[in-house]
Design an enzyme around this catalytic site. Sequence first.
Site, PDB file in Angstrom:
ATOM      1  N   TYR A 172      41.569 -62.362  43.498  1.00 43.27           N
ATOM      2  CA  TYR A 172      40.620 -61.694  42.587  1.00 43.27           C
ATOM      3  C   TYR A 172      40.586 -60.186  42.846  1.00 43.27           C
ATOM      4  O   TYR A 172      40.460 -59.391  41.909  1.00 43.27           O
ATOM      5  CB  TYR A 172      39.224 -62.297  42.741  1.00 43.27           C
ATOM      6  CG  TYR A 172      39.157 -63.780  42.434  1.00 43.27           C
ATOM      7  CD1 TYR A 172      40.016 -64.353  41.491  1.00 43.27           C
ATOM      8  CD2 TYR A 172      38.246 -64.611  43.078  1.00 43.27           C
ATOM      9  CE1 TYR A 172      39.958 -65.721  41.209  1.00 43.27           C
ATOM     10  CE2 TYR A 172      38.184 -65.975  42.796  1.00 43.27           C
ATOM     11  CZ  TYR A 172      39.049 -66.528  41.870  1.00 43.27           C
ATOM     12  OH  TYR A 172      38.990 -67.872  41.597  1.00 43.27           O
ATOM     13  N   TYR A 227      38.323 -79.696  47.198  1.00 41.67           N
ATOM     14  CA  TYR A 227      38.906 -78.480  47.782  1.00 41.67           C
ATOM     15  C   TYR A 227      37.808 -77.561  48.313  1.00 41.67           C
ATOM     16  O   TYR A 227      37.956 -76.925  49.365  1.00 41.67           O
ATOM     17  CB  TYR A 227      39.751 -77.746  46.728  1.00 41.67           C
ATOM     18  CG  TYR A 227      40.278 -76.424  47.217  1.00 41.67           C
ATOM     19  CD1 TYR A 227      41.295 -76.372  48.170  1.00 41.67           C
ATOM     20  CD2 TYR A 227      39.742 -75.218  46.755  1.00 41.67           C
ATOM     21  CE1 TYR A 227      41.763 -75.162  48.643  1.00 41.67           C
ATOM     22  CE2 TYR A 227      40.198 -74.006  47.224  1.00 41.67           C
ATOM     23  CZ  TYR A 227      41.207 -73.971  48.173  1.00 41.67           C
ATOM     24  OH  TYR A 227      41.659 -72.769  48.644  1.00 41.67           O
ATOM     25  N   GLU A 228      36.692 -77.486  47.592  1.00 43.36           N
ATOM     26  CA  GLU A 228      35.587 -76.611  47.996  1.00 43.36           C
ATOM     27  C   GLU A 228      34.659 -77.272  49.028  1.00 43.36           C
ATOM     28  O   GLU A 228      33.638 -76.696  49.395  1.00 43.36           O
ATOM     29  CB  GLU A 228      34.786 -76.180  46.754  1.00 43.36           C
ATOM     30  CG  GLU A 228      35.573 -75.226  45.857  1.00 43.36           C
ATOM     31  CD  GLU A 228      34.777 -74.671  44.674  1.00 43.36           C
ATOM     32  OE1 GLU A 228      33.845 -75.363  44.216  1.00 43.36           O
ATOM     33  OE2 GLU A 228      35.092 -73.558  44.222  1.00 43.36           O
TER      34      GLU A 228
END
Lengths: 160, 160
Positions: free
Chosen positions: B131, B25-26
């Site tokens: 976040y 995913y990263e």
Amino acid sequence: MLSIRPATEQDAALLETLIRELAEYERLLDSVVMTEADLRRDGFGTRPRFRAFIAEWEGQPAGYSLFFEVYSTFEGNAGLFLEDLFVRPQFRGKGIGKALLAHLARIARDEGYPRVNWEVLDWNQPAIDFYTALGGKFLDQWRSVRLTDEALRRLAEQAK
Amino acid sequence: MLSIRPATEQDAALLETLIRELAEYERLLDSVVMTEADLRRDGFGTRPRFRAFIAEWEGQPAGYSLFFEVYSTFEGNAGLFLEDLFVRPQFRGKGIGKALLAHLARIARDEGYPRVNWEVLDWNQPAIDFYTALGGKFLDQWRSVRLTDEALRRLAEQAK
């Protein structure tokens, strides 16, 4: 003459002084709430949370490094994180910062840590140039996030 | 139904799978050299270097968090560093990421850690928004540096 030695409990007051000097240089003195007792407990108690080295130039305390272990899941091993590296202004230009880093690199090698990570302030160009010259890689695609205080408490209360 | 439980040695293979999914995913799968044996040794051996939680949705592994302790000299105390947080794509939108973070916040509160830090990729806007909404503060004046391999060895050889 330069010597580098491990910090001991007797260095807690010196470390406190040097950490405050670093914070002042980084324009972050307002954020320092640490006490000598904290350092004594966390560095030299039953469960040490960091290790540190003191650099002395002709017997005078000239700087320090302070580090601890971290972990990388992608690499599947631990590394060292250099929390602080500091040389007092009057002792700069003598290779003390590089000697402290070389000392840490040797510890990493001898103890089987394949990497050392740290952080640098984006306006601290002399440090950035120094780290670049040593072969340091900047991981600029990552942003650091921190959760503390009320935001952390509020989130904790939501845990089922 | 969501449940969150501590990972045990029996989860090493599952963790390996989930870590690789996170790396994919990263867009960092190329940098993954970790093996299941590494995770078994470093997470569940005689000297654990991290702790992890597994999230299960209706009995299926849906995500994980993985963290360890770090230290702040300016604050004079230890905090938690969240190395990995991941929810599998097919389980997103169910609040699992937030539940994992809340679980970590509760651990921080219960064990006396006043902060949790982590890093996020600068292109991962959904994570950044998430976040931010939780009250996370971005420490964008700091740049991460890493020294490894030949540069680290070369420096180690210069230690007196």
